[in-house]
Every structure is written in structure tokens, then in C-alpha cells.
Design a protein around this motif. Structure first.
Motif, PDB file in Angstrom:
ATOM      1  N   LYS A   1       0.812  -1.136  -0.060  1.00 37.76           N
ATOM      2  CA  LYS A   1       0.000  -0.020  -0.099  1.00 37.76           C
ATOM      3  C   LYS A   1       0.873   1.142   0.043  1.00 37.76           C
ATOM      4  CE  LYS A   1      -4.289  -1.474   2.063  1.00 37.76           C
ATOM      5  NZ  LYS A   1      -5.133  -1.215   3.025  1.00 37.76           N
ATOM      6  N   ALA A   2       1.738   1.422   0.889  1.00 40.99           N
ATOM      7  CA  ALA A   2       2.876   2.207   0.693  1.00 40.99           C
ATOM      8  C   ALA A   2       3.401   2.590  -0.310  1.00 40.99           C
ATOM      9  CB  ALA A   2       3.818   2.400   1.958  1.00 40.99           C
ATOM     10  N   CYS A   3       3.801   1.480  -1.301  1.00 44.45           N
ATOM     11  CA  CYS A   3       4.586   1.727  -2.393  1.00 44.45           C
ATOM     12  C   CYS A   3       3.482   2.075  -3.494  1.00 44.45           C
ATOM     13  CB  CYS A   3       4.972   0.105  -2.954  1.00 44.45           C
ATOM     14  SG  CYS A   3       6.306  -0.395  -2.192  1.00 44.45           S
ATOM     15  N   PHE A   4       2.445   1.601  -3.409  1.00 42.26           N
ATOM     16  CA  PHE A   4       1.156   2.040  -4.280  1.00 42.26           C
ATOM     17  C   PHE A   4       1.277   3.854  -4.247  1.00 42.26           C
ATOM     18  CE2 PHE A   4      -3.210   3.553  -5.122  1.00 42.26           C
ATOM     19  CZ  PHE A   4      -3.356   3.088  -6.559  1.00 42.26           C
ATOM     20  N   TYR A   5       1.020   4.181  -2.918  1.00 43.75           N
ATOM     21  CA  TYR A   5       0.924   5.578  -2.602  1.00 43.75           C
ATOM     22  C   TYR A   5       2.016   6.437  -2.815  1.00 43.75           C
ATOM     23  CZ  TYR A   5      -3.129   4.568   0.651  1.00 43.75           C
ATOM     24  OH  TYR A   5      -4.566   4.027   0.969  1.00 43.75           O
ATOM     25  N   LEU A   6       3.291   5.644  -2.767  1.00 40.24           N
ATOM     26  CA  LEU A   6       4.453   6.648  -2.904  1.00 40.24           C
ATOM     27  C   LEU A   6       4.515   6.808  -4.482  1.00 40.24           C
ATOM     28  CD1 LEU A   6       6.752   4.951  -0.427  1.00 40.24           C
ATOM     29  CD2 LEU A   6       6.135   7.592  -0.611  1.00 40.24           C
ATOM     30  N   PHE A   7       4.394   5.551  -5.211  1.00 39.97           N
ATOM     31  CA  PHE A   7       4.862   5.525  -6.630  1.00 39.97           C
ATOM     32  C   PHE A   7       3.680   6.430  -7.303  1.00 39.97           C
ATOM     33  CE2 PHE A   7       3.885   3.796 -10.992  1.00 39.97           C
ATOM     34  CZ  PHE A   7       5.450   3.900 -11.541  1.00 39.97           C
ATOM     35  N   PHE A   8       2.306   6.362  -7.182  1.00 43.36           N
ATOM     36  CA  PHE A   8       1.171   7.061  -7.989  1.00 43.36           C
ATOM     37  C   PHE A   8       1.311   8.299  -7.386  1.00 43.36           C
ATOM     38  CE2 PHE A   8       0.149   3.073  -9.232  1.00 43.36           C
ATOM     39  CZ  PHE A   8      -0.113   3.143 -10.547  1.00 43.36           C
ATOM     40  N   GLY A   9       1.534   8.751  -5.815  1.00 49.22           N
ATOM     41  CA  GLY A   9       1.679  10.076  -5.499  1.00 49.22           C
ATOM     42  C   GLY A   9       2.637  10.773  -6.078  1.00 49.22           C
ATOM     43  N   SER A  10       4.274  10.058  -6.121  1.00 46.73           N
ATOM     44  CA  SER A  10       5.338  10.698  -6.590  1.00 46.73           C
ATOM     45  C   SER A  10       5.098  11.226  -8.049  1.00 46.73           C
ATOM     46  CB  SER A  10       6.320   9.971  -6.276  1.00 46.73           C
ATOM     47  OG  SER A  10       6.451   8.697  -7.222  1.00 46.73           O
ATOM     48  N   ILE A  11       4.379  10.441  -8.765  1.00 47.99           N
ATOM     49  CA  ILE A  11       4.163  10.695 -10.419  1.00 47.99           C
ATOM     50  C   ILE A  11       3.315  11.972 -10.461  1.00 47.99           C
ATOM     51  CG2 ILE A  11       2.786  10.094 -12.271  1.00 47.99           C
ATOM     52  CD1 ILE A  11       3.840   7.096 -11.761  1.00 47.99           C
ATOM     53  N   ASN A  12       2.205  12.096  -9.656  1.00 48.44           N
ATOM     54  CA  ASN A  12       1.352  13.280  -9.524  1.00 48.44           C
ATOM     55  C   ASN A  12       2.445  14.516  -9.216  1.00 48.44           C
ATOM     56  OD1 ASN A  12      -0.945  11.963 -10.423  1.00 48.44           O
ATOM     57  ND2 ASN A  12      -1.386  11.648  -8.311  1.00 48.44           N
ATOM     58  N   ILE A  13       3.182  14.484  -8.092  1.00 50.64           N
ATOM     59  CA  ILE A  13       3.801  15.482  -7.502  1.00 50.64           C
ATOM     60  C   ILE A  13       4.930  16.033  -8.782  1.00 50.64           C
ATOM     61  CG2 ILE A  13       5.636  16.302  -5.733  1.00 50.64           C
ATOM     62  CD1 ILE A  13       3.701  14.428  -4.013  1.00 50.64           C
ATOM     63  N   ILE A  14       5.595  14.858  -9.094  1.00 53.11           N
ATOM     64  CA  ILE A  14       6.699  15.204 -10.064  1.00 53.11           C
ATOM     65  C   ILE A  14       5.979  15.775 -11.346  1.00 53.11           C
ATOM     66  CG2 ILE A  14       8.450  14.166 -11.685  1.00 53.11           C
ATOM     67  CD1 ILE A  14       8.684  12.108  -9.471  1.00 53.11           C
ATOM     68  N   VAL A  15       4.860  15.593 -11.839  1.00 53.80           N
ATOM     69  CA  VAL A  15       4.368  15.982 -13.121  1.00 53.80           C
ATOM     70  C   VAL A  15       4.047  17.464 -12.647  1.00 53.80           C
ATOM     71  CG1 VAL A  15       2.152  16.026 -14.555  1.00 53.80           C
ATOM     72  CG2 VAL A  15       3.416  13.871 -14.025  1.00 53.80           C
ATOM     73  N   VAL A  16       3.337  17.734 -11.724  1.00 49.98           N
ATOM     74  CA  VAL A  16       3.049  19.035 -11.304  1.00 49.98           C
ATOM     75  C   VAL A  16       4.218  20.051 -11.162  1.00 49.98           C
ATOM     76  CG1 VAL A  16       2.216  20.684  -9.507  1.00 49.98           C
ATOM     77  CG2 VAL A  16       0.817  18.460 -10.138  1.00 49.98           C
ATOM     78  N   ASP A  17       5.591  19.678 -10.532  1.00 45.86           N
ATOM     79  CA  ASP A  17       6.634  20.291 -10.464  1.00 45.86           C
ATOM     80  C   ASP A  17       7.080  20.446 -11.861  1.00 45.86           C
ATOM     81  OD1 ASP A  17       6.978  20.225  -7.689  1.00 45.86           O
ATOM     82  OD2 ASP A  17       8.341  18.395  -7.632  1.00 45.86           O
ATOM     83  N   ARG A  18       7.320  19.701 -12.785  1.00 44.87           N
ATOM     84  CA  ARG A  18       7.524  19.938 -14.043  1.00 44.87           C
ATOM     85  C   ARG A  18       6.741  20.906 -14.689  1.00 44.87           C
ATOM     86  NH1 ARG A  18       9.685  14.058 -15.644  1.00 44.87           N
ATOM     87  NH2 ARG A  18      11.492  14.105 -14.271  1.00 44.87           N
ATOM     88  N   ILE A  19       5.434  20.721 -14.714  1.00 42.45           N
ATOM     89  CA  ILE A  19       4.559  21.950 -15.362  1.00 42.45           C
ATOM     90  C   ILE A  19       4.957  23.269 -14.621  1.00 42.45           C
ATOM     91  CG2 ILE A  19       2.350  22.660 -15.370  1.00 42.45           C
ATOM     92  CD1 ILE A  19       1.500  19.725 -15.711  1.00 42.45           C
ATOM     93  N   LEU A  20       5.132  23.343 -13.522  1.00 43.65           N
ATOM     94  CA  LEU A  20       5.224  24.729 -12.949  1.00 43.65           C
ATOM     95  C   LEU A  20       6.681  25.146 -13.361  1.00 43.65           C
ATOM     96  CD1 LEU A  20       4.015  24.204  -9.061  1.00 43.65           C
ATOM     97  CD2 LEU A  20       3.025  25.646 -10.769  1.00 43.65           C
TER      98      LEU A  20
END
Length: 185
Positions: free
Chosen positions: A163-182
Motif C-alpha cells: 500500500k505504501a508503494c502504491f501511494y508513493l509511486f502514484f503520489g510521486s508521479i502526480n507531484i513530479i508532473v506538477v513540479d515539471r509543469i510549474l
């Protein structure tokens, strides 16, 4: 060497006993006591947390939010301490709200609060921390490695926490995408 480097102050005693009003008065009169470590390497806030005096904790950090960043034994801050327990997600959110820069603090083993949450199998804390990172666009925290060179995701995988892997993997993708857009704007 300074013999008074580690001392037990009246604030340590009051915070440890949950004597909230007395602890607040001591902190008002002698703010430096809030950052002193006792012989065990703990600040008054660490002691209040350790003894589950959440009202004392809340009132102390409301008076001085920088107490959240005081590094105790092994560089452990009160934020790291709270991230290790599944039952203090409210305190974790409050700490992050009061002192957002504490998310970047690392222990002497280069561990973030997120590392501590994963290593303690504290899924609620992982969710709270990822939610905070998502809201504040602090994706770089996910890339930080501990002394062994492990990111939080490495730690979750090596300790078999799907569960932690799932949250970290998909959560990090969302955060990294937003970082790159910004960053591209």
C-alpha cells in the motif's frame, strides 16, 4: 567542554508531566529552554510527545512553531517522532501547517519524516505526508536518500509494504508532473 550542554530544565519537567499552563509560562519567560536537550538528548516537546501530552504539545508549538524543528538524539525532530506513529495524524498535519519547512529536515541518518513513517509502517502518516507534499509541490523530498542511498520508495519495497508503494509511486508521479509543469512556466 561545556558541562551545561545537556540539562534538565523546569520546562522539560513540566512538558513531561503534561503541566500545560506551567510549561507555557516557562516558555514565555525563558524561550531558550524550548530548544535545550536533556541528558537523553530530548527537548521538552520530545518529552511531551513521548508521554502523549498532546494538549501540551499543541499549545507549545502554537507559542513557538520552531520547536517542531529542534533536533534531538540522532537528529530526530518532533516531526520525525510524530511521523512514526499511526495515531497522531492530526498532530502531523498541525506540525506541517505551523512549520512547513520542517518537511525538509533530516535525521543524522539522512532520513526525512516520510522515511520515518515508512520505516515505522505508519500508513496514515505516509498518506498525510504525501498529501502535504502534493499540496505544497515539494516533490524533491521524494527523491532524497538516506545514508544507505535509499529513497522512501526503496524502503517501502524492501520492507514489503504494497500500500505504501502504491501511494508513493502514484503520489510521486502526480507531484513530479506538477513540479515539471510549474518549472516550465
Amino acid at each position: 567542554m561545556n558541562e551545561e550542554l545537556f540539562v534538565e530544565t523546569p520546562l522539560h519537567v513540566a512538558a513531561s508531566a503534561g503541566q500545560t499552563n506551567f510549561a507555557l509560562e516557562i516558555l514565555r519567560l525563558k524561550p531558550s529552554f524550548g530548544k535545550k536537550l536533556n541528558p537523553e538528548g530530548l527537548s521538552p516537546l520530545h518529552l511531551a510527545l513521548q508521554n502523549k501530552h498532546s494538549e501540551t504539545v499543541r499549545r507549545l508549538v502554537k507559542l513557538d512553531s520552531e520547536l517542531i524543528r529542534v533536533k534531538g538524539r540522532e537528529g530526530l525532530t518532533p516531526l520525525h517522532f510524530v511521523a512514526q506513529t499511526d495515531d497522531s495524524d492530526d498532530l502531523l498535519s498541525e506540525f506541517l501547517h505551523l512549520c512547513s519547512s520542517s518537511i525538509n529536515d533530516v535525521t543524522s541518518h539522512e532520513e526525512t519524516a516520510l522515511h520515518m513513517a515508512v520505516k515505522s509502517f505508519s500508513l496514515k502518516a505516509v498518506e498525510v505526508l504525501l498529501g502535504w507534499l502534493r499540496k505544497t509541490y515539494k516533490g524533491e523530498v521524494l527523491c532524497l536518500t538516506d545514508k544507505g542511498g535509499n529513497t522512501v520508495l526503496h524502503t517501502a519495497v524492501s520492507t514489503s509494504q504494497p500500500k505504501a508503494c502504491f501511494y508513493l509511486f502514484f503520489g510521486s508521479i502526480n507531484i513530479i508532473v506538477v513540479d515539471r509543469i510549474l518549472a516550465s512556466n
